[in-house]
Design a protein around this motif. Sequence first.
Motif, PDB file in Angstrom:
ATOM      1  N   VAL A   1      -9.549   4.802 -19.795  1.00 41.06           N
ATOM      2  CA  VAL A   1      -9.348   4.771 -18.341  1.00 41.06           C
ATOM      3  C   VAL A   1      -8.491   5.941 -17.927  1.00 41.06           C
ATOM      4  O   VAL A   1      -8.798   6.685 -16.991  1.00 41.06           O
ATOM      5  N   ALA A   2      -7.440   6.187 -18.706  1.00 38.71           N
ATOM      6  CA  ALA A   2      -6.545   7.286 -18.358  1.00 38.71           C
ATOM      7  C   ALA A   2      -7.316   8.584 -18.343  1.00 38.71           C
ATOM      8  O   ALA A   2      -7.201   9.398 -17.410  1.00 38.71           O
ATOM      9  N   ALA A   3      -8.159   8.749 -19.326  1.00 38.61           N
ATOM     10  CA  ALA A   3      -8.941   9.982 -19.385  1.00 38.61           C
ATOM     11  C   ALA A   3      -9.814  10.111 -18.153  1.00 38.61           C
ATOM     12  O   ALA A   3      -9.834  11.136 -17.462  1.00 38.61           O
ATOM     13  N   ALA A   4     -10.521   9.027 -17.841  1.00 35.96           N
ATOM     14  CA  ALA A   4     -11.410   9.069 -16.682  1.00 35.96           C
ATOM     15  C   ALA A   4     -10.603   9.406 -15.434  1.00 35.96           C
ATOM     16  O   ALA A   4     -10.920  10.333 -14.689  1.00 35.96           O
ATOM     17  N   GLU A   5      -9.506   8.688 -15.303  1.00 33.94           N
ATOM     18  CA  GLU A   5      -8.665   8.958 -14.135  1.00 33.94           C
ATOM     19  C   GLU A   5      -8.249  10.417 -14.112  1.00 33.94           C
ATOM     20  O   GLU A   5      -8.293  11.068 -13.074  1.00 33.94           O
ATOM     21  N   ALA A   6      -7.886  10.915 -15.278  1.00 36.77           N
ATOM     22  CA  ALA A   6      -7.442  12.307 -15.329  1.00 36.77           C
ATOM     23  C   ALA A   6      -8.531  13.213 -14.794  1.00 36.77           C
ATOM     24  O   ALA A   6      -8.302  14.040 -13.897  1.00 36.77           O
ATOM     25  N   ALA A   7      -9.733  13.001 -15.294  1.00 33.84           N
ATOM     26  CA  ALA A   7     -10.831  13.874 -14.860  1.00 33.84           C
ATOM     27  C   ALA A   7     -10.974  13.804 -13.348  1.00 33.84           C
ATOM     28  O   ALA A   7     -10.883  14.805 -12.630  1.00 33.84           O
ATOM     29  N   VAL A   8     -11.151  12.575 -12.867  1.00 35.33           N
ATOM     30  CA  VAL A   8     -11.374  12.409 -11.428  1.00 35.33           C
ATOM     31  C   VAL A   8     -10.181  12.923 -10.641  1.00 35.33           C
ATOM     32  O   VAL A   8     -10.299  13.732  -9.724  1.00 35.33           O
ATOM     33  N   GLY A   9      -9.000  12.490 -11.092  1.00 32.48           N
ATOM     34  CA  GLY A   9      -7.800  12.832 -10.346  1.00 32.48           C
ATOM     35  C   GLY A   9      -7.636  14.325 -10.215  1.00 32.48           C
ATOM     36  O   GLY A   9      -7.438  14.860  -9.112  1.00 32.48           O
ATOM     37  N   LEU A  10      -7.799  15.010 -11.300  1.00 34.07           N
ATOM     38  CA  LEU A  10      -7.614  16.455 -11.233  1.00 34.07           C
ATOM     39  C   LEU A  10      -8.668  17.078 -10.330  1.00 34.07           C
ATOM     40  O   LEU A  10      -8.384  17.989  -9.542  1.00 34.07           O
ATOM     41  N   ALA A  11      -9.886  16.523 -10.400  1.00 37.74           N
ATOM     42  CA  ALA A  11     -10.925  17.043  -9.495  1.00 37.74           C
ATOM     43  C   ALA A  11     -10.484  16.849  -8.050  1.00 37.74           C
ATOM     44  O   ALA A  11     -10.544  17.770  -7.226  1.00 37.74           O
ATOM     45  N   ILE A  12      -9.980  15.666  -7.773  1.00 34.32           N
ATOM     46  CA  ILE A  12      -9.530  15.404  -6.396  1.00 34.32           C
ATOM     47  C   ILE A  12      -8.434  16.376  -6.018  1.00 34.32           C
ATOM     48  O   ILE A  12      -8.449  16.997  -4.956  1.00 34.32           O
TER      49      ILE A  12
END
Lengths: 511, 193, 653, 105, 504
Positions: D73-84
Amino acid sequence: MTAITHLPALLAQTLAITPPTGSEYIRILPELVLSFFGIVIMIVDPLLDEDRSHKSLGAIALIGALAALVSTFFMAQDPGNAFWNMVRVEGFSVFFHALVIAISAVVILASYEYMAVQRIRAGEYYGLILFGTVGMCLMSSAVELVLIFIALEISSISTYILAGFRRREAASSESSLKYFLLGSFATAFFLYGVAMIFGATGSTNIDKIASSLASGSVPMLAYVAMGLMFVGLGFKVASAPFHVWTPDVYEGAPAPIVGLMSTGPKAAAFAVLLRVMFEINAPGRFWLLWVSAALSMTIGNLGALVQDNIKRLLAYSSIAHAGYLLVAFTAQPELGTSAAMFYTVSYAAMNVGAFAVVSHFGNVGEKYVTLEDYAGLGKRYPALAAALTFFLISLIGIPITGGFFAKFYVFSAALQSDLVWLTIIGVLNSAIGAYYYLRVIVMMYMREPRADVPCPPVPAATWLAVAVCLIATFYLGVLPGRVLRKATDAGMGMLHISQNTTPGATVASGQ
Amino acid sequence: MLHLALFAFFGIICVAGAINLLVQRHPINSALSLVVVMASLAAEYLLLGAEFVAAIQVIVYAGAIMVLFIFTIMLLNAGEEERTKGSRVAILLGVPGVVIGAVLVAWVLIHHSNTQSVTIGALLGDPKSIARLLFSDFLLPFEVTSVLILIAIMGAVVLASRPGAVARPQTTPAAAKEENEGPQLVAAGRERR
Amino acid sequence: MTPNLYLWLIPVLPLAGAAINGFFGRSFSKKTISAVALFFPGIAFLYALDIAAMFSSSAAPYFCELAPWIRAGAFHADFAFYLDQLSLVMLLVVTGVGFLIHIYSVGYMADDDGYYRFMSYLNLFMFFMLTLILAKNYLLMFIGWEGVGLASYLLIGFWFIKDSAASAGKKAFIVNRIGDFGFLIALFLLIKHFGTLDFTKLFEQIAAQPVEAAGIGTLTSIGLLLMVGAAGKSAQIPLYVWLPDAMEGPTPVSALIHAATMVTAGVYMVARSHAIFERAPGALTVVAIVGTLTALFAATIGICQTDIKKVLAYSTVSQLGYMFMACGVAAFSAGIFHLMTHAFFKGLLFLAAGSVIHGVGGEQDMRKMGGLRQYMPVTFATMGIATLAIAGIPGLAGFFSKDEILWKAYSSPYGSWIYWLIGVVTAFITSFYMFRLMYMTFAGDYRGATASAAHAHGDRSHGHGHGEPHESPWVMLGPLVVLAILSVFGGWIGVGGRFEHFLAPVFQSAPAADTVGETASSGVEHLLMAVSIVAAGLGWILAWLLYSRLPKLPGVIAEAFGSLYRAVANKYYIDELYAVLFVKPVVDGSSAILWKGVDQGIIDAIVNNAADAARHTSDNLRHMQSGNLRSYAGWVAAGGAVVIAYMIWMGVR
Amino acid sequence: MTSVTAIPLPYYLILSGILFVCGVLGFLIKRNIITIFMSIELMLNGVNLSFVAFAAHWHMLSGQVFVFFVMVVAAAEAAVGLAIIIAVYRTRETLNVDQVNLLKL
Amino acid sequence: MISALNPYILTLVTFIPLAGGLLLMFFPRRDRDIKVFSLVISLLAFVASLHLPVHLGSDPSLFKFEIDKAWIASPNIHYHMGVDGISVWLIVLTTFLTPLCVLISWTSIHERVKEFFILLLILETALIGVFTALDLFLFYFFWEATLIPMALLIGMYGHGRRVYAAVKFFLYTMVASVFMLAAILWLYAKTGSFDFVVLQNAIRAGSVPGFVAAAQWLFLGFFVAFAVKVPLFPLHTWLPDAHVEAPTAGSVLLAGVLLKMGTYGMLRFDLGLFPDQSRSNAPWIIVLALIGIIYGGLVSLVQPNMKKLIAYSSVSHLGFVVLGIFSFNPAGLDGAVFVMLAHGIATGGLFMLAGLLYERRHTYEISDFGGLATPMPKYAASFLFIVLASVGLPMLNGFIGEFLVLSGAFQARPIYGILAATGVIWSACYLLWMYQRVFFGKVRNDVNSTLPDLNTREKAALWPAAAIALLMGVAPLIWLSSIDPAVQSALQPFAQLAAKVVGQ
């Protein structure tokens, strides 16, 4: 998920584990269907001509949603647990599956025009909606906190992204950012809560937790855990004081998506909350919910009084409605559950409808979302304005609308649990609330139209979406019996209460 | 004893890293200190006997995720953060709240969590047993994470790609308002092909 | 046993006339209108005569139950009519005099373009007046009571173009309402205590009651309240103020309503309620005092009036005072007797005055008249007779009735010499101002402007303007003559108490009145009679001196008694007083305190402030949404802390 | 089975708590969006530690398995979050969270 | 009419207008057809409603034409309708006034004609429903249902500060009626039924748990909702605004019927369900009513605006009704009901007349007129007639009711009657003064000198009202004969109460 197909065999050879039976797959059929169509969209998207793809993709997405809706029926056929007690199929989960999927179907319909007007990448949009729906579905059927956590993340992350889809507007990305950061923040709390409950009971399975809490004295950690989980879930359902994100996010996000995230994930989150609060008979929850409910109602309604941006106004109203819903949580479980479930349904119906209308009026870049822009719409779009009026009336809670019965059940449940004061706060709030919904109606009917606001023709898809919501709201307002019956049964099922002994039943039969 | 010493050592490094993350004003430094935290956490995991977890912690967290972070920081060449007065609430309400909450929770953890001790390798988290668990009991979550990741990818693609990248022909009269933007976008769309 | 006389026909006939003229009169020719307007009251009058002919005191009272009207719980009130000697007298007076005045109006109003309206109003009035007289219960009587009020409202305001006329009409109605208020309360008391308003049932019950000692008992209060009503209708102190203003109406109206019939309704009502009053001495005394004072008071005002109709108006008030004086000493028959004669000569006076006004082209100010006797001899003659009658010159109607009253005022057990004294003084003043009127109008030379400036006055009774005063047409003079005859001989029926004996069956329950009359030595009676005659004579002589022999003198006297004179001339400033005491406070108070103050200042203010408060809190609440992410996190964290704290507290509990 | 080399469970829990709190504080006081995001990761790490600790306490491996999911989850969040974050940077040209307050009231 | 349709007549009467309204939605926007159609519909409803009093039967005290079908299983809501001697006349009043409203709006509504008449018809259905419903839920449903169309009528077709007025009207009623909702919910939570009769019996049998403790609050819950509608003294300020801004038809229905919802509610539900509380609360309620009577009179005396004046006069008249209701004796209640009807006709007529004037001059300011009797005599005559009816002149409808109420109040307590009776004086003052200022004197404003007199349509709208006013004054028995028994039965519990008191 494609891996699933060949996985059982593999498992069988390597680590002698009995693979899941076919019926267990049936129990997650909707999720499978949704993911399948999501993948299809992702595959088809690049192949299509960009200019026209959004239509066909929308069609696929719609078909997928409808297929999933149908599949819930099959899923409902054999209730039971699946995948080592990860998910449970019962009236409760079926109810929310149907609700959530229906919501996304309507939202997809409502997005048709929006796609075209706002020039948004359709592939990812629809794909995310479908995948997000998977998450919501799982939230309702999962009985394992970890799975719940993951499902929650799926639905959340997809909505984070969707919120940022109006990428030409700074507002959109900002709302996306706020939603994302605060969302993860809250999720961390939830997760910490999960960790603690795990520490307190040595399990993350709802049933096990419930039984271990029921047996003997409740360990201190459990209380803290419950508190932390409530913070996380309270954030998701936008109940005070964890509601702060709502107005900003709703204002910035694309209108149809607001329609989605104010209902779909919310409904799912409420499902989780129901499980956590009632199925695990959460210790010391009463005043927590009481205060939160009262606060949400009051803050939501008062905050909405002076809003001039429709989306923001509806955001506050959604806070208020979360409050009404929480009132049901303070009531006795067997009464509150059904009331809350019914409320989610009717709120979904009216709110999605309202946002469908809003997203049409909004036009390119959602320029026209302030009250002033709504002046005289009664003249320009008699029918659409009438529809919006109906939704607003329903939100106010005036009879023959679903909104009325929703409030009605909630408050009568509260009264049957002798929560007189909370009820009074509630009804007073609904009276205050009348004012700002009325402002919109007033604007539409009692002011002269503004010349500079364009009025493009209303496409069929939007009509369809609005009509569906309209019919649903009206149906719930005139013949709420069936839905309530379903809700009651589902609730009893979830609470493991046998039908004949419920006060709900006596209420139903009356004297 | 040694055990305790190790715990204390890595624990202190860990906390120090965390605090450093807070005090550092340049994101890069914060990121690096976060790496420190994660590494030392890995050590703590080892102390608890969760060797596989420790490994993953280093590989995935410190290795993959943090790289992503640093990459982004570089990309946006974020500089020192300026001390803006943004929010009174956060300072006046949030921080005290957090402190109070922390104290309470700490009190609970000390007094009300059963104070039984754990030793090295109290519970061996070897790959085999974890895998067994992962592919039986946690099969569904495991599979579901694939959806999660899928979403993450899509999201990254959508959000990170430049707004103009996708051009739609002007489908409504209302859209005609944006002549200035329209054509060039279409052009961009073509050249992307 | 009682032959069913269709009593209800009597009121209904004029109503039919009113309806026909009211709805269709606009399109009728003047002749048709006159025909309709005269036909129905005429029939009514004839029928009344017929009834009178076949009336037998033994058979009286006659009933006529027409239809049920109100049934609420135990309370009933029906359309029921009732005829006894008392109402018979009234019936004859009203229909008779009324009919004459109708005839007169045909001539007087001929040129008015509201002619049909006028006639239908008159008929309407007849309807209500007859209902009032013939009612068998108080409620039906109240219908007539209010109805005549309405009619007078309409007729006073007949020339509504004149603001003064409109206001006068309104004033009359409202003052009457004040009276009716008392009347209503009286009715409620009756219902509360006796459960019915039907005369027969009511009076049976009341007859059973003992005579109340002085002080307020139920009957006394009922009596007093009835008196309030009567005072309103019959223009007694303090409610007389509307009557002089009512002179704004066309003269026949003044004659019919404000002299002959309506204003006497109060007297009739009191007489009708004699059973109550006889058992409420307190009330009787009040009636007597009010009557006496009114008589004197109004008479004094009459002295200085220059408007011919105003003089007559005050004279009417004063005469009504006499009647109440009579009732007040339980000499009801005397009161009714005077009521009748007064109807004759006062009606006559007004009609004559109307003829005069008509003759001089609408002028009403006596100072602009004079010397009219050679222009309009018939008018002069008839008016002269009436004046003699009202002045109480022996042999004429007024003499007998007034003398009867004075004697009773002195001799009745309820009476006292003070009443008598004031009565005599009043008689003196009366004859003075009446002869003053005669001299100013008919003696000397014509002082009026011969030009047709008259039309400015707005009285349209006089279509074609010309200089010379002239005699009125016979359609107007006819009634004058008839009334003159009645004024002469009308009084003789009272000689030897015949009238009183005729009414005796009605008032027999009266404890003492006539018996006392017998016991008192007739010597005293004659002495008193002489005194009053002398008083009347003196009045005449004084008037002759001042207004015929030395016309300068009045001015001199006016100068001498400057302030007093002005006070009298301005009617003691009573109207102004009322304006300051009641009208202004109510209007201003309502506007300033209630409407602007309470309504907008308090209630609405509270409501709006509540709304603003809500909006204000809301406005503050929005600042929770500072838009800053960290603040939001702060809220969440703080909330979380509270939640955790609460949960831990729950745990340790 | 407590041996000499035993460490009381609460120590681990306190440590994880400290990490978590540091994360929260970081969220509250840091201005740079990326740093704020990092402090979320810090919170997750803290949670992970207590998962593992509890796992050891209950002798249940599932506790360790959770850590994987959290990481994913953290990884996914990281990807999305950084994109945002990138998206926001595009439209705003800033990474200071105090300046990202277009939407308010 | 055939008594065969007795079971369905109420449904018919209630929903004919609604059906008409729905049909109207599909009409082309040809105004004339729309007007004619809605006139026909409203007349149809009127004719149908006449069936009710005709077949009311020998004993009007019971509920007649009852229809009781289960609507929603849970909550246990029934489609339970029925009328007694009281409500039947209010229904007829509604159906009688609506055609007049249609006529009166014929030319005064120019734009969005279709919506106007749709709203009007929907409103009529809601109003009738309020008087027919015997199921508390159904009642509340219709009660609320009147809100939206009325608010829209005011807000869309009103004048000046119409929006303010509409919102004020809506919120006042809304806020008040939620208390009623709470009370209803409480009752339902305890008894599991919304049925008026069931509840009544349950309460009289004392089989409602916790009732005694809650009764006072429940009573207040209902009472507040009704008091705002009436409106009772301190809660009346929405009325003037709403009236002044509302279109004529709106004012007519508002004054004619909507206000009666409140008094009807008090009579049916407050007295019906909470006799003891009604008794114990009567004193202060009556005081408020008295204040309302006098206050309303005095304030309307000084109103510069014709409609405001009439509005305040309504406050005064409705005060009579409340007074009558809470004097708990036949005379009082008969009077109260009768005043409701009379006021409906008279004040409705007054508003129609004011509306006609507004159509001609586009102002309600009394000072803008004067001397109108010269240019428009027929109009003046009609106006005077209605004014007299409203003043309470005997032989017209106003008198009967007021007399009965006053005598009832007087029997209850003389001072009540005396104070209230002063209202008789005030009404004469303000109405006649207004009449004088508008119609008498010379025409001061040249515009007024050429105003057209009543035309046929306007006569058709006005004269029926006038005729009824007269009929009600002359033959009140037509109404009283059915009202009285119903009132008697409504007073049954109070008789028992008194008996109890005596017994102890």
